[in-house]
Design an enzyme around this catalytic site. Structure first.
Site, short mmCIF file in Angstrom:
data_model
loop_
_atom_site.label_atom_id
_atom_site.label_comp_id
_atom_site.label_asym_id
_atom_site.label_seq_id
_atom_site.Cartn_x
_atom_site.Cartn_y
_atom_site.Cartn_z
N ASP A 147 0.73 -1.19 0.06
CA ASP A 147 0.03 -0.16 -0.05
C ASP A 147 0.85 1.37 0.13
OD1 ASP A 147 -1.90 1.97 1.51
OD2 ASP A 147 -3.07 0.62 0.81
N LEU A 175 -5.43 1.89 0.08
CA LEU A 175 -5.51 1.28 -1.39
C LEU A 175 -5.98 -0.11 -1.23
CD1 LEU A 175 -2.56 3.34 -3.33
CD2 LEU A 175 -5.17 3.64 -3.10
N ASP A 176 -5.22 -0.81 -0.20
CA ASP A 176 -5.69 -2.08 0.07
C ASP A 176 -7.43 -2.31 0.39
OD1 ASP A 176 -3.56 -3.87 -0.02
OD2 ASP A 176 -2.87 -2.96 1.53
N VAL A 177 -7.68 -1.48 1.07
CA VAL A 177 -9.20 -1.39 1.47
C VAL A 177 -10.14 -1.08 0.05
CG1 VAL A 177 -11.07 -0.50 2.79
CG2 VAL A 177 -8.77 -0.92 3.94
#
Length: 388
Positions: A147, A175-177
């Site tokens: 991320d 960004l992962d979420v």
């Protein structure tokens, strides 16, 4: 399982979660929250690397709190995909699945023998979700998809902070979420299509595309502004493309946010002839000068003083809360966003619930993350029973 498990829309679907860390596991978690059976496929030696990840010494009697956060309510099957016997069992399990998720680097699953084309031949109805850092082609395809690295490469770190600050990343894995959400949307769309055509599909998402997508408003402005780097504001920067007074301001006892407001109204409410001298058309061209004036005025009184003036006038504003302050608010209590899970060792941990409400009911699931390999025998035995 949640109390409403029998009514959840994905009940009866089987999801195989081959992913580690965050984006893939969070997508699988959301499918679990919505009723799917999620089986996590892990290495026999150590399992998901998140099992050993400890943040700020947050452990639950030997368990990783981070691991439980991403993987609550799932099952665990331990299998060595490099061993032909284990791989064959997993292939048999794939044939029973509705969804499969992985976040190996491009090409890895193909080498193992579980690439999309192979899996589609095993199970034409499967929806195959693949997460990568930068897509499957191009010179960055083999870079580590993490991320903070993607925030750095994508320009996001130069949007936050004031003009004289260095780059400022978000304080969480944004960004992962976001990528997890994109993956879930794609998977659900393919499941709807499968209900019509009977065929599954391939869903591919990546962190870099998510970085561009979450900044689409600002990035569109950039593309149509001769591709000039957005200029962060010298004071109270919150969005480089919003005019004054938009931003965060320090009062005498804390901070508050000031959203879009006509300059004449700002001048009236703050009692500033200086601000009133600027036409609305100059709210952007002279924003740093205007915001310095606003900041100097706001610093003279407490936060509540300004909220008492601004809110009755219909101005969009809010105090800037820290988490200890936030959890004490009536707004937090009204959402009831926290649930308690109890780990296999008996330790209790508080975590967030699924943010979705269905038919007026919030979704809770108190089941913890599984012990490594806890469901291996039961899952593989069920395959034998089904064959018999």
């Amino acid at each position: 399982m949640p109390e409403t498990a029998s009514n959840l829309p994905l009940r009866g679907l089987r999801v195989l979660d081959f992913a580690q860390f965050l984006a893939g596991p969070v997508a699988a978690l959301r499918l679990s929250d919505l009723g799917a059976e999620v089986i996590k496929i892990e290495r026999p030696q150590g399992g998901d690397l998140c099992r050993s990840m400890v943040v700020n010494d947050q452990r639950l009697e030997g368990d990783s709190l981070v691991f439980h956060t991403f993987n609550r309510g799932k099952k665990s099957v331990a299998a060595d995909l490099k061993q032909p016997a284990d791989l064959e069992k997993i292939r048999a399990l794939v044939a029973t699945a509705d969804v499969m998720i992985h976040n190996f680097r491009p090409g890895v699953m193909e080498r193992i023998g579980l690439g999309y084309d192979t899996v589609r031949d095993l199970n034409p109805r499967i929806v195959y979700g693949a997460v990568s850092g930068y897509g499957t082609t191009g010179p960055w395809r083999d870079k580590p998809g993490q991320d903070l690295l993607v925030q750095s490469l994508s320009g996001i770190a130069w949007l936050s902070g004031n003009a004289n600050d260095g780059p400022v990343p978000t304080g969480f894995a944004m960004l992962d979420v976001a990528t997890a959400g994109n993956l879930v949307q794609g998977i659900l769309a393919c499941l709807v299509r499968r209900g019509i055509s009977g065929k599954g599909g391939l869903v591919e998402v990546d962190l870099l595309s998510s970085a561009i997508d979450v900044t689409f408003e600002q990035f569109t402005c950039f593309l149509n502004d001769n591709e000039q780097q957005p200029r962060r504001h010298e004071t109270g920067n919150a969005n480089p493309y919003q005019p004054a007074p938009y931003g965060l301001y320090q009062a005498s006892d804390g901070w508050f946010a000031f959203a879009m407001t006509p300059l004449a109204k700002v001048a009236e409410l703050l009692g500033s002839a200086e601000i009133g001298a600027f036409p609305q058309a100059q709210a952007f061209s002279h924003l740093n000068e205007i915001k310095r004036i606003v900041a100097a005025i706001c610093a003279t009184k407490p936060v509540q003083h300004w909220l008492d003036i601004l809110e009755p006038a219909g101005i969009w504003c809010a105090p800037v809360l820290d988490w200890p302050g936030f959890v004490k608010t009536d707004g937090f209590a009204a959402l009831d966003p926290v649930q308690t899970i109890r780990t296999p060792s008996g330790a209790a941990a508080r975590t967030t619930r699924c943010p979705i409400r269905l038919d007026g009911q919030a979704l809770h699931n108190s089941a913890p993350a599984p012990l490594l390999g806890a469901d291996t025998a039961a899952v593989f035995d069920s395959l034998q029973t089904a064959r018999a």
